[in-house]
Design a protein around this motif. Structure first.
Motif, PDB file in Angstrom:
ATOM      1  N   ARG A   1      20.543  37.899  40.068  1.00 49.26           N
ATOM      2  CA  ARG A   1      21.279  37.139  39.056  1.00 49.26           C
ATOM      3  C   ARG A   1      21.817  35.792  39.577  1.00 49.26           C
ATOM      4  NH1 ARG A   1      21.109  37.174  33.537  1.00 49.26           N
ATOM      5  NH2 ARG A   1      22.109  35.153  33.371  1.00 49.26           N
TER       6      ARG A   1
ATOM      7  N   ARG B   1       9.042  34.270  34.965  1.00 48.42           N
ATOM      8  CA  ARG B   1       8.965  35.513  34.198  1.00 48.42           C
ATOM      9  C   ARG B   1       7.653  36.231  34.503  1.00 48.42           C
ATOM     10  NH1 ARG B   1      10.841  32.745  28.625  1.00 48.42           N
ATOM     11  NH2 ARG B   1      10.293  30.930  29.859  1.00 48.42           N
TER      12      ARG B   1
ATOM     13  N   PRO C   1      11.516  37.591  27.622  1.00 43.23           N
ATOM     14  CA  PRO C   1      11.791  38.963  28.049  1.00 43.23           C
ATOM     15  C   PRO C   1      11.980  39.889  26.857  1.00 43.23           C
ATOM     16  CG  PRO C   1      13.145  37.414  29.273  1.00 43.23           C
ATOM     17  CD  PRO C   1      12.458  36.626  28.209  1.00 43.23           C
ATOM     18  N   VAL C   2      11.554  41.127  27.031  1.00 46.10           N
ATOM     19  CA  VAL C   2      11.744  42.140  25.981  1.00 46.10           C
ATOM     20  C   VAL C   2      12.679  43.208  26.542  1.00 46.10           C
ATOM     21  CG1 VAL C   2      10.620  43.841  24.499  1.00 46.10           C
ATOM     22  CG2 VAL C   2       9.409  41.731  25.127  1.00 46.10           C
ATOM     23  N   TYR C   3      13.870  43.295  25.902  1.00 47.42           N
ATOM     24  CA  TYR C   3      14.870  44.272  26.349  1.00 47.42           C
ATOM     25  C   TYR C   3      15.035  45.356  25.303  1.00 47.42           C
ATOM     26  CZ  TYR C   3      16.015  40.468  29.582  1.00 47.42           C
ATOM     27  OH  TYR C   3      15.943  39.482  30.524  1.00 47.42           O
ATOM     28  N   PRO C   4      15.314  46.616  25.669  1.00 52.94           N
ATOM     29  CA  PRO C   4      15.334  47.079  27.052  1.00 52.94           C
ATOM     30  C   PRO C   4      13.936  47.009  27.671  1.00 52.94           C
ATOM     31  CG  PRO C   4      15.931  48.856  25.518  1.00 52.94           C
ATOM     32  CD  PRO C   4      15.564  47.674  24.704  1.00 52.94           C
ATOM     33  N   LEU C   5      13.906  46.678  28.945  1.00 53.94           N
ATOM     34  CA  LEU C   5      12.635  46.497  29.644  1.00 53.94           C
ATOM     35  C   LEU C   5      11.792  47.759  29.544  1.00 53.94           C
ATOM     36  CD1 LEU C   5      13.717  44.793  32.977  1.00 53.94           C
ATOM     37  CD2 LEU C   5      12.545  43.725  31.058  1.00 53.94           C
TER      38      LEU C   5
ATOM     39  N   GLU D   1      10.421  49.240  27.010  1.00 54.36           N
ATOM     40  CA  GLU D   1      10.470  50.057  25.793  1.00 54.36           C
ATOM     41  C   GLU D   1       9.120  50.085  25.093  1.00 54.36           C
ATOM     42  OE1 GLU D   1      13.156  51.865  23.642  1.00 54.36           O
ATOM     43  OE2 GLU D   1      13.146  52.248  25.780  1.00 54.36           O
TER      44      GLU D   1
ATOM     45  N   ARG E   1       6.647  46.155  31.278  1.00 53.60           N
ATOM     46  CA  ARG E   1       7.867  45.348  31.193  1.00 53.60           C
ATOM     47  C   ARG E   1       7.550  43.849  31.140  1.00 53.60           C
ATOM     48  NH1 ARG E   1      10.713  47.760  36.431  1.00 53.60           N
ATOM     49  NH2 ARG E   1       8.555  47.725  37.102  1.00 53.60           N
TER      50      ARG E   1
ATOM     51  N   GLY F   1       9.853  40.375  31.637  1.00 53.50           N
ATOM     52  CA  GLY F   1      11.201  39.893  31.932  1.00 53.50           C
ATOM     53  C   GLY F   1      11.179  38.954  33.125  1.00 53.50           C
TER      54      GLY F   1
ATOM     55  N   GLU G   1      13.814  41.375  37.430  1.00 58.88           N
ATOM     56  CA  GLU G   1      13.963  42.524  36.546  1.00 58.88           C
ATOM     57  C   GLU G   1      12.693  43.386  36.548  1.00 58.88           C
ATOM     58  OE1 GLU G   1      16.818  40.557  33.129  1.00 58.88           O
ATOM     59  OE2 GLU G   1      14.677  40.129  33.016  1.00 58.88           O
TER      60      GLU G   1
END
Ligand SMILES: Cc1cc2nc3c(=O)[nH]c(=O)nc-3n(C[C@H](O)[C@H](O)[C@H](O)COP(=O)(O)OP(=O)(O)OC[C@H]3O[C@@H](n4cnc5c(N)ncnc54)[C@H](O)[C@@H]3O)c2cc1C
Length: 391
Positions: A92, A183, A233-237, A239, A243, A245, A249
């Motif tokens: 982060r 990404r 990004p697609v959250y929750p990763l 799903e 993934r 992100g 991540e």
């Protein structure tokens, strides 16, 4: 006496003292006190090494309190970090500075100082290990002095420090070559090993990251590819399948099952043949082994003790449950790896002596010469390092 144990519980120690360094001054004072009492010092990161690197009888200094981003330079793509920072805690703050690590391993629980100290790597034919990203280090030496090293200043020490096995001193800070934040998109599928084999040469370099696990029980390969993307990004990763992100991540995974592990790096062009030989070994002599074999790649580097020193490699990892005795399986695998000119991962199991290690590492003598000059009394050596020390 305090107890220390590694992640799997297989490596244990009851040192005379276990300290948690929370500042550089603290680290310096701990080394001075150990010298006064005539005690040896070993440095610990997150304790994720399977090899007996951390255990020692004198003082163990846990460095995970030396944590955080010291600073970064976006233009130069450089970041200075406290060496005890867990890799997950770097994601982060680097991202907020517009930066990211160039690659990461399977998990992100290690301290960055511990990961670099053993040549920890991810996968990717064009991507090097974390040690190769070390452009500078700040170290508390056995003398108690603090030294800064990089390619221009104390360059020999810097070369040795990039992959240091905790034998040079307490590394308090590292400077790393990083890149702009990016990404990634992950994809995965399963296929039969026989089907994968003819495609391996083509598939391996086709994406930024390629890896697979070969499962002995059904002779299948569980493949993962990861590519750079401009997709959001697609959250929750995860799903919706693979993934998508930011790199920090997507690259790490969970490895909740305690195990012990051996990993060797073989020349890239021999990787598929070596794996085929390991597969034959498992199928014919170790049919009860359930743990998979992992196949990854690492680009050549110039880090003195690197298992990818001056050669592109395929890394092959074999695993066993901590409740099982892995010895006969791992010894048989090691014979195969050695026949393919393999070099062991420093953080994992091997059964080699110092002569064997010297024969496979061109810069072995140079590394020890730098180390011994700084620490003639072997303050930062434990029983394992004494055993493999030249002469
Ligand atoms: C579940 C799991 C997954 C893993 N995945 C990967 C992977 O994907 N790729 C890979 O290459 N490896 C992998 N490893 C191996 C792991 O990355 C290495 O063993 C790494 O060294 C562990 O880092 P650590 O912080 O736990 O260090 P430790 O195990 O605590 O220490 C490792 C070495 O670093 C030294 N050290 C630590 N901190 C310092 C410091 N500040 N100054 C000086 N010396 C120091 C220690 O003395 C020791 O010699 C994995 C291990 C596990 C258990």
């Amino acid at each position: 006496m305090p107890n220390w144990s590694n992640w799997s519980g297989r490596q244990k120690a009851t040192p005379e003292a276990l300290h948690f360094a929370r500042s550089e001054a603290d680290a310096q004072a701990l080394v001075a006190k150990a010298a006064q009492l005539g005690r040896k010092v070993r440095v610990a990161g997150s304790g994720h090494s399977h090899a007996p690197l951390v255990p020692g009888e004198g003082v163990i200094v846990d460095t995970t309190g030396l944590a955080g981003l010291v600073g970064s330079n976006r233009e130069a793509r450089r970041a200075r970090v406290w060496a005890g920072t867990k890799i997950y805690a770097l994601g982060r703050p680097l991202h907020d500075a517009g930066l990211a690590l160039q690659n990461q391993g399977d998990i992100d629980r290690q301290a960055i100082g511990g990961a670099c100290a053993t040549g920890t790597h991810g996968t990717g034919t064009r991507l090097q290990s974390l040690s190769a990203a070390v452009t500078g280090a700040r170290i508390v030496l056995a003398s108690g002095d603090i030294v800064e090293c990089n390619a221009e200043t104390e360059s020999q020490l810097w070369q040795a420090a990039r992959l240091n096995l905790g034998a040079l001193g307490i590394v308090t800070q590292l400077e790393l070559q990083v890149r702009e934040a990016y990404r990634l998109q992950e994809q995965g599928w399963t296929t039969g090993f026989e089907e994968l084999l003819p495609q391996l040469t083509e598939l391996t370099p086709a994406t930024r990251h390629f890896e697979f696990f070969w499962y002995p029980q059904n002779d299948s390969a569980v493949i993962k590819t990861i590519e750079e993307t401009s997709a959001e990004p697609v959250y929750p990763l995860g799903e919706e399948g693979g993934r998508t992100g930011w790199s920090y991540e997507v690259l790490p995974n969970h490895r909740p099952h305690l195990h012990t592990e051996m990993e060797y790096s073989v020349p890239a062009e021999r990787g598929a043949d070596c794996l085929s030989e390991i597969r034959r070994l498992v199928q014919t002599q170790f049919p009860t082994v359930r743990w998979p074999v992992e196949y990854r790649t690492v680009a050549a580097d110039d880090v003195w003790l690197s298992s990818a020193y001056q050669r592109d490699t395929v890394t092959l990892s074999v695993h066993q449950d901590i409740g099982e005795d892995e010895t006969s399986y791992f010894r048989a695998c090691e014979e195969v790896f050695l026949a393919f000119d393999g070099r062991p991962h420093w953080g994992k199991v091997n059964y080699l002596d110092g002569d064997a290690l010297a024969a496979m590492h061109q810069r072995w003598q140079d590394w020890w010469a730098v180390r011994d000059q700084l620490d003639a009394d072997g303050v930062f050596l434990n029983a394992y390092l004494q055993r493999i020390r030249p002469g």
